[in-house]
Design a protein around this motif. Structure first.
Motif, PDB file in Angstrom:
ATOM      1  N   ALA A 194      -0.654  -2.400  -4.717  1.00 54.51           N
ATOM      2  CA  ALA A 194      -2.278  -2.978  -4.195  1.00 54.51           C
ATOM      3  C   ALA A 194      -2.931  -2.810  -4.201  1.00 54.51           C
ATOM      4  N   GLN A 195      -2.175  -1.066  -3.511  1.00 54.36           N
ATOM      5  CA  GLN A 195      -3.821   0.230  -3.451  1.00 54.36           C
ATOM      6  C   GLN A 195      -2.602   0.951  -3.420  1.00 54.36           C
ATOM      7  N   VAL A 196      -2.922   2.558  -4.177  1.00 52.65           N
ATOM      8  CA  VAL A 196      -2.346   3.613  -3.579  1.00 52.65           C
ATOM      9  C   VAL A 196      -3.689   4.793  -3.508  1.00 52.65           C
ATOM     10  N   VAL A 197      -2.995   5.422  -2.707  1.00 55.52           N
ATOM     11  CA  VAL A 197      -3.908   6.807  -2.818  1.00 55.52           C
ATOM     12  C   VAL A 197      -3.039   7.874  -1.674  1.00 55.52           C
ATOM     13  N   GLY A 198      -3.827   8.653  -3.346  1.00 53.53           N
ATOM     14  CA  GLY A 198      -3.403  10.201  -3.094  1.00 53.53           C
ATOM     15  C   GLY A 198      -3.617  11.452  -3.137  1.00 53.53           C
ATOM     16  N   LEU A 199      -3.547  12.274  -2.113  1.00 53.90           N
ATOM     17  CA  LEU A 199      -3.842  13.310  -1.925  1.00 53.90           C
ATOM     18  C   LEU A 199      -3.425  14.882  -2.001  1.00 53.90           C
ATOM     19  N   ASP A 200      -4.661  15.689  -1.942  1.00 54.73           N
ATOM     20  CA  ASP A 200      -3.727  16.892  -2.133  1.00 54.73           C
ATOM     21  C   ASP A 200      -4.576  18.176  -2.255  1.00 54.73           C
ATOM     22  N   PHE A 201      -4.483  19.372  -1.977  1.00 56.73           N
ATOM     23  CA  PHE A 201      -5.427  20.117  -1.256  1.00 56.73           C
ATOM     24  C   PHE A 201      -5.812  20.420  -2.519  1.00 56.73           C
ATOM     25  N   THR A 206       1.054  -1.349   0.100  1.00 62.09           N
ATOM     26  CA  THR A 206       0.247   0.293  -0.201  1.00 62.09           C
ATOM     27  C   THR A 206       1.087   1.449  -0.207  1.00 62.09           C
ATOM     28  N   LEU A 207       0.493   2.275  -0.709  1.00 59.56           N
ATOM     29  CA  LEU A 207       0.841   3.673  -1.379  1.00 59.56           C
ATOM     30  C   LEU A 207       0.458   4.868  -0.723  1.00 59.56           C
ATOM     31  N   LEU A 208       0.497   5.561  -0.247  1.00 60.11           N
ATOM     32  CA  LEU A 208      -0.135   6.627   0.505  1.00 60.11           C
ATOM     33  C   LEU A 208       0.823   8.533  -0.484  1.00 60.11           C
TER      34      LEU A 208
END
Length: 297
Positions: free
Chosen positions: A97-104, A76-78
């Motif tokens: 397996a899972q990626v999560v991207g965060l941006d404002f 898993t990767l953030l």
């Protein structure tokens, strides 16, 4: 290319769009968000990010990042400060397996979600969240990840690197690691024309306020929200902040190349990087580090 390459080729404090050191303005976050929101459409439509070729399989990550992060299969990767998600989605292509991207930026996140749909990646494989990076622990779906990743041109948009390190470290699971690739802060100190003399204070903690229009992806683009507020973070501050947040520094690598022709003396190479000519002394222009949260027991 990177999703947060900086716009901060610093002008001298003269001319139509002066840059200057100043105390941090109260509206720094709103000004930066308005700037990035406006530029999403320019980036999504232009040749710089070339979304068509990305969707067709073009690699968006840098070669040293792929080598240093290693095999991400099944992990898993953030990705913090992910902009329109190209780097995030690239890690999914490499087997995460899972990626999560965060941006404002809401428009950036919506663009990233659209790209994920175009790649037939369901939300359980690729999710994007709109939130301030300092609020990431409350915004992302899981309490911790195998890898927390931050790509180049991100830290200069944050006033408090200690708070960033605490937030990022809190999201690394025991036995997992944080990986950061970033422009070297030394490059913020050199003159913009030749890159051969020290023109700015390496240890400045004040904000750099600029009103340069356009974007690195299209300098001629007509833009309205041009005010930006940025900071430089000496390398020692970044490393010390991560160590204080409970991570063990595995390596710190300095690279003698960069991603764009920031100084007139830089020359482009076939590998996509820019370097000084062979007769010039080399300096670090990017760095990368890996920091692990020790396993429990």
């Amino acid at each position: 290319m990177s999703l947060w390459i900086t716009d901060r080729a610093r002008p001298q404090p003269v001319g139509n769009f002066p840059g200057m050191y100043a105390p941090t303005p109260d509206d720094w976050r709103q000004a930066n968000r308005a700037r990035w929101d406006e530029r999403v459409a320019v980036h999504a439509a232009g040749d710089y990010y070339d979304l068509d070729s990305f969707l067709a399989g073009r690699e968006a990550l840098r070669d040293f990042e792929i080598a240093e992060v290693g095999d991400v299969t099944g992990r898993t990767l953030l990705h913090l400060q992910c902009h329109i998600g190209l780097d995030t989605l690239s890690w999914a292509r490499h087997g995460a397996a899972q990626v999560v991207g965060l941006d404002f930026s809401e428009p950036a996140v919506e663009t990233a979600r659209g790209l994920a749909r175009s790649l037939d990646l369901p939300p359980e494989r690729a999710m994007f969240v709109a939130a301030d990076v300092y609020e990431a622990a409350e915004a992302v779906p899981d309490p911790a990840y195998d890898i927390v990743y931050t790509g180049v041109g991100a830290l200069n948009w944050l006033p408090d690197v200690d708070r960033w390190a605490e937030t990022a470290a809190s999201l690394v699971r025991p036995g997992g690691f944080l990986y950061l690739a970033e422009f070297h802060p030394l490059t913020d100190c050199l003159d913009d024309e030749t890159g051969s003399t020290v023109a700015y204070d390496y240890f400045s903690r004040e904000a750099w306020v600029d009103e340069t229009p356009g974007t690195y992806a299209d300098p001629a683009a007509e833009t309205v929200h041009n005010r930006s507020v940025e900071w430089q973070h000496p390398l020692g501050d970044v490393v010390s902040a991560l160590a204080a947040a409970g991570l063990r520094i595995d390596f710190l690598h300095e690279h003698d190349a960069t991603l764009f022709a920031r100084y007139q003396a830089l020359r482009g190479h076939a590998d996509g990087y820019y370097r000084f000519p062979a007769d010039r002394p080399r300096i670090p222009m990017m760095y990368s580090l890996k920091a692990t949260r020790p396993a429990i027991g």
